[in-house]
Design a protein around this motif. Structure first.
Motif, PDB file in Angstrom:
ATOM      1  N   ASP A   1      -1.399  12.086   5.540  1.00 26.02           N
ATOM      2  CA  ASP A   1      -2.635  11.876   6.308  1.00 26.02           C
ATOM      3  C   ASP A   1      -3.495  10.795   5.659  1.00 26.02           C
ATOM      4  N   GLU A   2      -3.630  10.868   4.344  1.00 25.67           N
ATOM      5  CA  GLU A   2      -4.452   9.885   3.622  1.00 25.67           C
ATOM      6  C   GLU A   2      -3.862   8.479   3.741  1.00 25.67           C
ATOM      7  N   LEU A   3      -2.549   8.373   3.585  1.00 29.76           N
ATOM      8  CA  LEU A   3      -1.894   7.064   3.691  1.00 29.76           C
ATOM      9  C   LEU A   3      -2.035   6.504   5.106  1.00 29.76           C
ATOM     10  N   GLU A   4      -1.855   7.343   6.106  1.00 29.77           N
ATOM     11  CA  GLU A   4      -1.997   6.882   7.491  1.00 29.77           C
ATOM     12  C   GLU A   4      -3.411   6.352   7.736  1.00 29.77           C
ATOM     13  N   GLN A   5      -4.398   7.037   7.200  1.00 28.35           N
ATOM     14  CA  GLN A   5      -5.792   6.589   7.362  1.00 28.35           C
ATOM     15  C   GLN A   5      -6.014   5.259   6.636  1.00 28.35           C
ATOM     16  N   GLN A   6      -5.493   5.132   5.428  1.00 26.32           N
ATOM     17  CA  GLN A   6      -5.655   3.892   4.667  1.00 26.32           C
ATOM     18  C   GLN A   6      -4.975   2.712   5.361  1.00 26.32           C
ATOM     19  N   LEU A   7      -3.802   2.959   5.929  1.00 27.02           N
ATOM     20  CA  LEU A   7      -3.075   1.884   6.601  1.00 27.02           C
ATOM     21  C   LEU A   7      -3.695   1.515   7.942  1.00 27.02           C
ATOM     22  N   GLY A   8      -4.278   2.498   8.603  1.00 21.80           N
ATOM     23  CA  GLY A   8      -4.808   2.258   9.948  1.00 21.80           C
ATOM     24  C   GLY A   8      -3.699   1.955  10.942  1.00 21.80           C
ATOM     25  N   LEU A   9      -2.512   2.500  10.685  1.00 21.10           N
ATOM     26  CA  LEU A   9      -1.346   2.273  11.532  1.00 21.10           C
ATOM     27  C   LEU A   9      -0.775   3.619  11.963  1.00 21.10           C
ATOM     28  N   PRO A  10      -0.215   3.689  13.175  1.00 15.45           N
ATOM     29  CA  PRO A  10       0.403   4.944  13.593  1.00 15.45           C
ATOM     30  C   PRO A  10       1.618   5.255  12.714  1.00 15.45           C
ATOM     31  N   MET A  11       1.760   6.530  12.349  1.00 21.85           N
ATOM     32  CA  MET A  11       2.853   6.944  11.471  1.00 21.85           C
ATOM     33  C   MET A  11       3.763   7.929  12.201  1.00 21.85           C
TER      34      MET A  11
ATOM     35  N   ARG B   1       0.842  -1.207   0.000  1.00 25.31           N
ATOM     36  CA  ARG B   1       0.000   0.000   0.000  1.00 25.31           C
ATOM     37  C   ARG B   1       0.873   1.252   0.000  1.00 25.31           C
ATOM     38  N   ILE B   2       1.939   1.243   0.792  1.00 23.36           N
ATOM     39  CA  ILE B   2       2.864   2.388   0.816  1.00 23.36           C
ATOM     40  C   ILE B   2       3.454   2.603  -0.577  1.00 23.36           C
ATOM     41  N   ASN B   3       3.842   1.525  -1.246  1.00 24.81           N
ATOM     42  CA  ASN B   3       4.442   1.632  -2.574  1.00 24.81           C
ATOM     43  C   ASN B   3       3.495   2.241  -3.600  1.00 24.81           C
ATOM     44  N   LEU B   4       2.196   2.133  -3.385  1.00 25.81           N
ATOM     45  CA  LEU B   4       1.212   2.701  -4.312  1.00 25.81           C
ATOM     46  C   LEU B   4       0.979   4.194  -4.095  1.00 25.81           C
ATOM     47  N   ALA B   5       1.376   4.710  -2.950  1.00 26.80           N
ATOM     48  CA  ALA B   5       1.120   6.114  -2.637  1.00 26.80           C
ATOM     49  C   ALA B   5       1.971   7.019  -3.528  1.00 26.80           C
ATOM     50  N   PRO B   6       1.397   8.113  -4.007  1.00 26.64           N
ATOM     51  CA  PRO B   6       2.171   9.022  -4.864  1.00 26.64           C
ATOM     52  C   PRO B   6       3.342   9.641  -4.101  1.00 26.64           C
ATOM     53  N   GLY B   7       4.492   9.716  -4.783  1.00 25.39           N
ATOM     54  CA  GLY B   7       5.654  10.371  -4.206  1.00 25.39           C
ATOM     55  C   GLY B   7       6.477   9.525  -3.265  1.00 25.39           C
ATOM     56  N   VAL B   8       6.189   8.230  -3.151  1.00 26.25           N
ATOM     57  CA  VAL B   8       6.937   7.378  -2.221  1.00 26.25           C
ATOM     58  C   VAL B   8       8.164   6.793  -2.904  1.00 26.25           C
ATOM     59  N   ASN B   9       9.267   6.825  -2.178  1.00 26.32           N
ATOM     60  CA  ASN B   9      10.475   6.117  -2.600  1.00 26.32           C
ATOM     61  C   ASN B   9      11.211   5.646  -1.353  1.00 26.32           C
TER      62      ASN B   9
END
Length: 154
Positions: free
Chosen positions: A121-131, A85-93
């Motif tokens: 914020d959006e990725l943290e919500q999608q993951l449901g994990l503390p960031m 899921r992290i790999n799909l997020a825009p701007g991640v490397n």
């Protein structure tokens, strides 16, 4: 896998100093006595053979927008799904696993701080994990170019 002299020259010549111009592969080709198509074909083959992992410039990211190192704490059962899921997020490397309570670390970039915050914020919500969010305080340049002893590798 056998690398010829042109492959070795391509690798040695362009670990640093990729031409900044409209047709960088053409400039590389002229320098090496190859054609532009041959440089492109060779780079693709070297990448496919996993000799190279990436072809492209490294730039000062703070000059191009906003970025942040972040980490999430995923259970062993969540690791693969969270990493995907992290790999799909825009701007991640630079997404990688570490042995720590926060065990998935990644860098995210965006055009500006507001966009970056929204993406995180959006990725943290999608993951449901503390960031954990770790903004860069001071930058360091790490030169990842290496002098290769081709004789020792033969």
């Amino acid at each position: 896998m056998q690398l010829d002299a042109a492959d070795k020259a391509l690798i040695d010549s362009y670990q640093r100093g990729l031409p900044v111009c409209e047709r960088p592969y053409q400039a590389m080709a002229q320098n090496l006595g190859l054609t532009e198509n041959e440089v492109i074909r060779r780079l693709a083959a070297l990448k496919e053979q996993k000799v190279l992992s990436r072809v492209g410039p490294v730039f000062e990211h703070s000059q191009a927008g906003a970025s942040l190192l972040a980490a999430v704490a995923a259970s062993p059962e969540q690791m693969d799904a969270a990493a995907a899921r992290i790999n799909l997020a825009p701007g991640v490397n630079h997404n990688y696993a570490r042995e720590h309570r926060y065990n998935l670390w990644f860098v995210m970039t965006a055009a500006d701080e507001r966009t970056l915050k929204g993406r995180l914020d959006e990725l943290e919500q999608q993951l449901g994990l503390p960031m954990l969010r770790l903004p860069m305080i001071e930058g360091y340049h790490i030169d990842l170019g290496f002098q290769i002893d081709w004789e020792a590798l033969s």
